[in-house]
Design a protein around this motif. Structure first.
Motif: not given
Lengths: 299, 270
Positions: B6-14, A86-90
């Motif tokens: 949307r996938i990319e934004l969900k990945k990077i924005l947080p 998974f994405y570790p920072y999420l």
């Protein structure tokens, strides 16, 4: 005719000079809990990686749901692989959101699923703060998000505590009872025996056996025998067509009987040769015996 | 397309590291722009003391020349943006989330597309940032502001800057995708830039220089516009427009690198 979910045909994968999977063919039908069993390095994970399109086969083909493979089919498949990724920072919720967008399903069951696997309290913590067991639970939740038709598990109980192992088994049983087809790779015989309806045994990338677990268990009869003169007894059985193999264990001889031979058949035959058994017990049939047998005979 | 964005934004924005790097870029950009103006004026002031005729204080940021100068100077900092892209792409390898994305049902092509959309949006954001900074600096430094001067044909440098950033980031994406490791990718990017420069100095006739990738990505806005008096009767040849040929070469390179990435992801075991 049962509906074929996965059909693998002559699949081969070479890594340089190493043949990880060798001309493998098998069919998984709807509703089966299909175990892929084999020691470490036997090609289980490589096989799963190929049918999930992250590893390109050297040769051979496979179909999902009777169709040539495409990414749309993978949206119908839930998977828990060796390492939960998974994405570790999420957070769990954010990770499930990404997953739901990839799978094109709503993420509304997210909170419910996190409650089910006991991660609800941590739904907003970063995934990187999770322990190994929590990561496995997270993978469990993720695999169920899309309400999949097929669930693929690779060593699902690896590194889990006994409670976690029991929970995974419950989950497999529960999921299977809803008609979901399950494909499970494991090196744990006990796990396969307890959970699977069908099994395929792999060694060095080659298929040694494929069939239903029941079939396997019916096939093998293991008896332990003893006589006064163990040496004579052992000598009498060498090369006998009635047995597949034997093994001396302390003062007992473990004998794996050939097909359609029962303990009493063996006893009668030995008696005719003038050997009187002082001990004859039919061992509980386990997949383990059969499995070790298979591996031995393939060497 | 919306789904992939949307996938990319969900990945990077947080992702906090992303905001840190992006914030650092914005700060250093603003800092560079202000300091370079101050330094140039300092030098002119010193020079003016010994010059027979007094040199005037100059402003780099008057409309309309602000667009040219700003995009020229921002070009030196594009490397920061490339590093952000490299980290973001290499993360997908080091976390093995690329593999997981594919298993979950993203196609390999969709993965590439989603990253390209991200680079596109990121380049647009960087361009917008430059535009806003230009607007603010221009308003501060111009005495009589005429709308026609703000939105003059010089605004094409903003478009040139956008193509410059986008194509350069596609190149960074390619390096990151090829090497998978962020540190290695950044070093390779720097090293390649140097090697290319050395080769050009060493052997390449000037008319062919524009066909080298790093030059192609950097040429769109390659000369600032300084209000200097004529030197020995010869005026400096300023860049008046963004060359269409240069843009085409840069975009062609970007296309080639996208194609290479696509071939790589198709062949590769993830």
């Amino acid at each position: 005719m049962p509906e074929t979910i996965l059909s693998i045909c002559n699949l081969t994968k070479n890594y340089g000079r190493i043949r990880a999977v060798n001309d493998l063919s098998l069919d998984v039908n709807k509703g089966e809990v299909y175990g892929i069993l084999g020691p470490n390095g036997s090609g289980k994970t490589t096989t799963l990686s190929m049918i999930l399109d992250v590893v390109n086969p050297t040769s051979g083909t496979f179909t999902w749901f009777g169709q040539p493979p495409s990414h749309h089919q993978r949206k119908r498949i839930g998977s828990i692989l060796e390492q939960p990724l998974f994405y570790p920072y999420l957070s769990p919720l954010q990770n499930l959101k990404v997953l739901s967008l990839i799978k094109e399903v709503p993420d509304t069951p997210s909170e419910e699923l996190l409650k089910m696997v006991g991660l609800y309290e941590r739904r907003r913590s970063k995934f990187s703060t999770f322990s190994y067991g929590m990561r496995q639970r997270m993978a469990l939740a993720a695999s169920l998000l899309s309400n999949p038709d097929v669930l693929i598990l690779d060593e699902p109980t690896n590194g889990l505590d006994p409670q976690g192992i029991a929970e995974v088994r419950d989950l497999i049983r529960m999921t299977a009872s809803r008609g979901v087809t399950i494909i499970l790779a494991s090196h744990l015989l006990d796990e396969v025996q307890k959970t699977c309806t069908h099994v395929c045994v792999l060694d060095k990338g080659k298929r040694l056996f494929a069939g239903s677990v029941q079939e396997v268990l019916q096939e093998t009869v293991l008896v332990e025998i003893a006589a006064h003169d163990m040496a004579t007894l052992q000598h009498a059985l060498v090369g006998s067509p009635m047995i597949r193999s034997m093994e001396l264990k302390q003062d007992l001889l473990l004998v794996n009987l050939a097909e359609n031979i029962s303990g009493s058949d063996l006893n009668a035959a030995l008696y005719r040769q003038g050997i009187v058994l002082s001990h004859l017990v039919q061992r509980k049939k386990t997949l383990e015996n059969y499995f070790l047998e298979l591996l031995k005979s393939s060497e | 397309m919306i789904r992939l964005i949307r996938i990319e934004l969900k990945k990077i924005l947080p992702y906090r590291a992303f905001w840190l790097l992006a914030g650092f870029y914005a700060l250093s950009l603003t800092f560079t722009l202000i300091v370079s103006q101050v330094i140039i004026n300092k030098i002119l002031l010193e020079a003016g003391k010994s010059a027979p005729i007094p040199l005037l204080k100059i402003s780099l940021y008057q409309f309309p020349r602000v667009w040219n100068n700003l995009t020229y100077m921002a070009g030196f900092l594009t490397l920061f943006l490339a590093i952000i892209v490299i980290f973001f792409v290499c993360n997908e390898f080091s976390n093995k989330t690329l593999r997981q994305n594919i298993i979950n049902g993203l196609s390999r092509k969709e993965f590439i597309l989603s990253k390209l959309y991200f680079i596109l949006i990121f380049s647009l954001a960087a361009t917008l940032l430059i535009f806003l900074i230009g607007l603010i600096l221009g308003l501060i430094h111009s005495n009589d502001v005429d709308i026609g001067e703000i939105f003059s044909s010089r605004l094409q440098f903003i478009l040139g800057y956008f193509i410059e950033v986008f194509t350069y980031l596609v190149f960074a994406f390619f390096i990151a995708f090829l090497l998978k490791k962020a540190g290695l990718a950044v070093i390779t990017l720097l090293f390649y830039t140097m090697i290319e420069q050395i080769i050009i100095w060493w052997k390449i006739p000037s008319e062919y220089v524009k066909f080298f990738p790093m030059k192609a990505f950097g040429r769109l806005v390659h000369f600032p516009r300084i209000p200097l008096p004529e030197i020995n009767g010869q005026s400096i040849r300023f860049q008046d427009y963004v060359s269409i040929l240069d843009s085409a070469i840069a975009l062609l390179y970007a296309g080639i690198f996208v194609l290479l990435i696509y071939l790589l992801i198709r062949k590769r075991d993830l």
